[in-house]
Design a protein around this motif. Structure first.
Motif, PDB file in Angstrom:
ATOM      1  N   GLY A 269     -36.179  -4.640  54.070  1.00  0.00           N
ATOM      2  CA  GLY A 269     -36.927  -4.816  52.835  1.00  0.00           C
ATOM      3  C   GLY A 269     -38.342  -4.291  52.948  1.00  0.00           C
ATOM      4  O   GLY A 269     -38.865  -3.669  52.012  1.00  0.00           O
ATOM      5  N   LEU A 270     -38.972  -4.504  54.079  1.00  0.00           N
ATOM      6  CA  LEU A 270     -40.328  -3.992  54.280  1.00  0.00           C
ATOM      7  C   LEU A 270     -40.345  -2.468  54.256  1.00  0.00           C
ATOM      8  O   LEU A 270     -41.327  -1.850  53.811  1.00  0.00           O
ATOM      9  N   ALA A 271     -39.260  -1.838  54.724  1.00  0.00           N
ATOM     10  CA  ALA A 271     -39.186  -0.371  54.662  1.00  0.00           C
ATOM     11  C   ALA A 271     -39.181   0.113  53.215  1.00  0.00           C
ATOM     12  O   ALA A 271     -39.766   1.152  52.893  1.00  0.00           O
ATOM     13  N   LEU A 272     -38.534  -0.635  52.343  1.00  0.00           N
ATOM     14  CA  LEU A 272     -38.547  -0.280  50.925  1.00  0.00           C
ATOM     15  C   LEU A 272     -39.912  -0.544  50.306  1.00  0.00           C
ATOM     16  O   LEU A 272     -40.381   0.221  49.459  1.00  0.00           O
ATOM     17  N   ALA A 273     -40.536  -1.643  50.706  1.00  0.00           N
ATOM     18  CA  ALA A 273     -41.833  -2.009  50.140  1.00  0.00           C
ATOM     19  C   ALA A 273     -42.939  -1.051  50.560  1.00  0.00           C
ATOM     20  O   ALA A 273     -43.992  -0.986  49.912  1.00  0.00           O
ATOM     21  N   SER A 274     -42.707  -0.306  51.621  1.00  0.00           N
ATOM     22  CA  SER A 274     -43.722   0.635  52.126  1.00  0.00           C
ATOM     23  C   SER A 274     -43.494   2.041  51.587  1.00  0.00           C
ATOM     24  O   SER A 274     -43.631   3.027  52.315  1.00  0.00           O
ATOM     25  N   GLY A 275     -43.111   2.128  50.329  1.00  0.00           N
ATOM     26  CA  GLY A 275     -42.912   3.427  49.687  1.00  0.00           C
ATOM     27  C   GLY A 275     -41.497   3.945  49.785  1.00  0.00           C
ATOM     28  O   GLY A 275     -41.194   5.035  49.300  1.00  0.00           O
ATOM     29  N   GLY A 276     -40.592   3.189  50.397  1.00  0.00           N
ATOM     30  CA  GLY A 276     -39.246   3.689  50.613  1.00  0.00           C
ATOM     31  C   GLY A 276     -38.237   3.332  49.536  1.00  0.00           C
ATOM     32  O   GLY A 276     -37.074   3.738  49.635  1.00  0.00           O
ATOM     33  N   TRP A 277     -38.665   2.577  48.511  1.00  0.00           N
ATOM     34  CA  TRP A 277     -37.699   2.150  47.488  1.00  0.00           C
ATOM     35  C   TRP A 277     -37.126   3.355  46.755  1.00  0.00           C
ATOM     36  O   TRP A 277     -37.829   4.325  46.454  1.00  0.00           O
ATOM     37  N   MET A 278     -35.819   3.304  46.464  1.00  0.00           N
ATOM     38  CA  MET A 278     -35.102   4.396  45.788  1.00  0.00           C
ATOM     39  C   MET A 278     -34.487   3.903  44.489  1.00  0.00           C
ATOM     40  O   MET A 278     -33.933   2.794  44.439  1.00  0.00           O
ATOM     41  N   ASN A 279     -34.587   4.737  43.459  1.00  0.00           N
ATOM     42  CA  ASN A 279     -33.985   4.373  42.181  1.00  0.00           C
ATOM     43  C   ASN A 279     -32.489   4.698  42.208  1.00  0.00           C
ATOM     44  O   ASN A 279     -31.996   5.326  43.156  1.00  0.00           O
ATOM     45  N   PRO A 280     -31.724   4.278  41.197  1.00  0.00           N
ATOM     46  CA  PRO A 280     -30.272   4.512  41.223  1.00  0.00           C
ATOM     47  C   PRO A 280     -29.875   5.977  41.380  1.00  0.00           C
ATOM     48  O   PRO A 280     -28.871   6.278  42.037  1.00  0.00           O
ATOM     49  N   ALA A 281     -30.649   6.897  40.786  1.00  0.00           N
ATOM     50  CA  ALA A 281     -30.311   8.314  40.922  1.00  0.00           C
ATOM     51  C   ALA A 281     -30.443   8.762  42.368  1.00  0.00           C
ATOM     52  O   ALA A 281     -29.639   9.569  42.867  1.00  0.00           O
TER      53      ALA A 281
END
Length: 572
Positions: A269-281
């Motif tokens: 989760g921290l990896a996503l919170a550090s700019g790594g979040w990806m949208n469905p596309a």
């Protein structure tokens, strides 16, 4: 994890399919013969009603406990098949037909007056086959498991155990969820945590046996435990901690390495919170790249990655890196890094129970399994519909919501801990204590084997709620400890390629419970099992099927109808 509850399907007869061509065809062997049916005396109504108000003393419970009390016992009329709309999983939409039965509700008193009661439900069929099935829970529990639902990973439309004459039962594991309270809050009470870890399942098992004796005049001849996710962990816990209590255990997608999983949820989760979040596309972009690299490796381009381990060497996430401005058709450096993080093991830097320190990575395959409620791939379990929030919110992925909460209430024992700076090493003593309680990773199953117990584990290889490789590693550890020849006498590990945690994405259901019963009662080891993907409405038509392969074998296409199990063979 939760949001799957305990519903995933149940089968009634053992399929021994070999080399068939039609996707739904399955020669079915006769079910294991039932033991002598024991009716609930001449007057079920009176026998059932007489149970209400009964006290089961703590002396009949094989773990320190208060007394158990039966709050109500009511004879239920038969209920028909019903299929609902909008359920969180296909299996959850199916309410199986049930026979006349005595529904017993009760509670077990704690020793600590500040700890919650353990609630339970026992279902006593009017005509009993002499056996019982304990249902496991899900997530952090806190919801009463009724023992009436479909069993994990079973074919839709088959009779549930209660309809076959089994006594069934379940529990809330010793705490109840409350509105506005995090589901992990109960862990602040030591007895409630102990009950969730293992004690409640033992206590309820013993109470259920006492209820059976009161109703039928005798205890069960055979006892089974079946669970998925958290319930799968509970099943393995019973084999390890209470090896004499069950004859057969089926554990599907077990959250076996519990401490590692919660810390992986935090890290990923921290990896996503550090700019790594990806949208469905972008999630679909990764999924399509995985399929392009690995789908046809088994000889069939059918949207199923049969060998995700081999896929690790073929899929290269670096090829998706943006060369210009960020866009939906590429990944930023932080997003590439997040995918690599998910695929990598996490080292907690702390010695955990049974000599472990790390938790295996997840993927590739199943990234974009369609999400409808808590059922699909990355969007349900990892990315959510928005980047992880502090504190977590419902729009976040389930792994973040669960992992962050576990860190706060189980390990840091503080709801205000800064998740960005938390390190397991700073809480090493508490982490080890909880690991000793919660982790079902003890490879010594010798007592369970000596008792004659049989164990079947099913891992779904497209699982992002937990790592299927934790279960695979556990099987390897048992083999190292006990030897391959011994393990093959009582323990089978199967895998379902491309299947999500709750059984979506590819053929996921099989006659595993009947196979377990036949192994326990007839000495017939599982063979020729088939995975099916079905419509979740009558007549529950089979859309496609695959052979259910014993790990490390995976399906390989050998020609013919790609939707038929007989067109595939299990290969190394």
């Amino acid at each position: 994890m939760k949001k799957e509850f305990v519903s995933s399907g149940l089968a009634a007869a053992l399929a021994l399919l070999a080399g068939c061509t039609a996707p739904g065809f399955r020669p079915v062997a006769a079910p294991a013969p039932a033991t002598t049916q024991t009716p609930m005396v001449a007057n079920p109504q009176a026998t059932c009603a007489a149970l209400a108000g009964k006290t089961i003393p703590f002396t009949e419970i094989g773990f320190p406990s208060g007394n158990a009390t039966i709050d109500s016992a009511q004879l239920q009329e038969p209920t028909p098949l019903a299929v609902s709309q909008g359920a969180p999983t296909p299996a959850a939409s199916i309410r199986a037909p049930l026979p006349p039965r005595c529904k017993v509700l009760g509670r077990i008193a704690p020793i600590d007056p500040n700890a919650p009661f353990i609630h339970f439900q026992v279902n006593l069929p009017v005509h009993w086959n002499g056996r019982s099935v304990q249902y496991g829970g899900g997530g952090f529990n806190g919801t009463l498991i009724t023992g009436e639902a479909l069993l994990p990973a079973a074919r839709f439309g088959e009779p549930v155990p209660l309809a076959q004459g089994y006594v069934t039962y379940g529990t809330d594991s010793g705490h109840q969820n409350r509105a506005g309270e995090p589901p992990q809050f109960f862990a602040l009470n030591s007895e409630a945590l102990l009950n969730f870890a293992h004690a409640s399942y033992k206590k309820v098992r013993d109470v259920a046996v006492a209820v059976m004796k009161a109703a039928y005049g005798r205890g069960p001849e055979k006892l089974y435990f079946v669970g998925s996710s958290e319930g799968g962990r509970e099943g393995l816990t019973m084999a390890q901690r209470y090896p004499n209590d069950f004859d057969g255990i089926f554990s599907r997608v077990p959250v076996i390495h519990w401490t590692g999983l919660q810390h992986a949820g935090l890290r990923d989760g921290l990896a996503l919170a550090s700019g790594g979040w990806m949208n469905p596309a972008q999630v679909k972009l990764v999924n399509d790249a995985v399929l392009a690299s690995c789908d046809a490796a088994d000889g069939a381009a059918d949207g199923i990655v049969s060998d995700p381990v081999g896929c690790r060497g073929r899929f290269d996430v670096d090829k998706l890196r943006c060369t210009g401005a960020p866009a939906d058709n590429c990944l930023t450096e932080a997003q590439v890094r997040a995918v690599r993080t998910l695929h990598s093991p996490v080292d907690l830097g702390v010695d955990l129970a049974n000599g472990l320190r790390s938790y295996p990575g997840r993927g590739p395959s199943g990234e974009a399994i369609p999400s409808s409620g808590p059922t699909g791939g990355w969007q349900s379990w990892w990315t959510g519909s928005q980047a992880p929030a502090f504190p977590p919110v419902p729009a976040n992925g389930i792994a973040w919501f669960y992992g962050a909460g576990a860190i706060q209430f189980f390990y840091a024992v503080s709801p205000n801990v800064d998740l960005r700076t938390y390190k397991a090493a700073d809480h090493a003593k508490r982490v080890r204590e909880v690991s000793d309680l919660m982790d079902s990773t003890n490879p010594d199953l010798s007592a369970f084997h000596r008792r004659g117990g049989k164990l079947i584990v099913l891992e779904n290889l497209g699982d992002y709620a937990q790592s299927p490789y934790a279960g695979i590693d556990y099987h390897d550890a048992v083999v190292r400890r006990m030897g391959r020849g011994t393990v093959d006498q009582f323990f089978r590990l199967y895998t379902a390629p491309n299947v999500d945690h709750v059984g979506t994405g590819a053929p996921a259901n099989a006659d595993l419970f009947p196979a377990l019963v036949a192994w326990v009662e007839q000495g017939r080891a599982p063979a020729g099992l088939v995975l099916v993907e079905q419509e979740a409405r009558p007549p529950f038509a089979v859309k496609r099927s695959r052979p259910l392969c014993e790990w490390p074998q995976v399906p390989r296409y050998r020609g013919g109808d790609m939707n038929a199990a007989g067109s595939f063979a299990c290969a190394q």
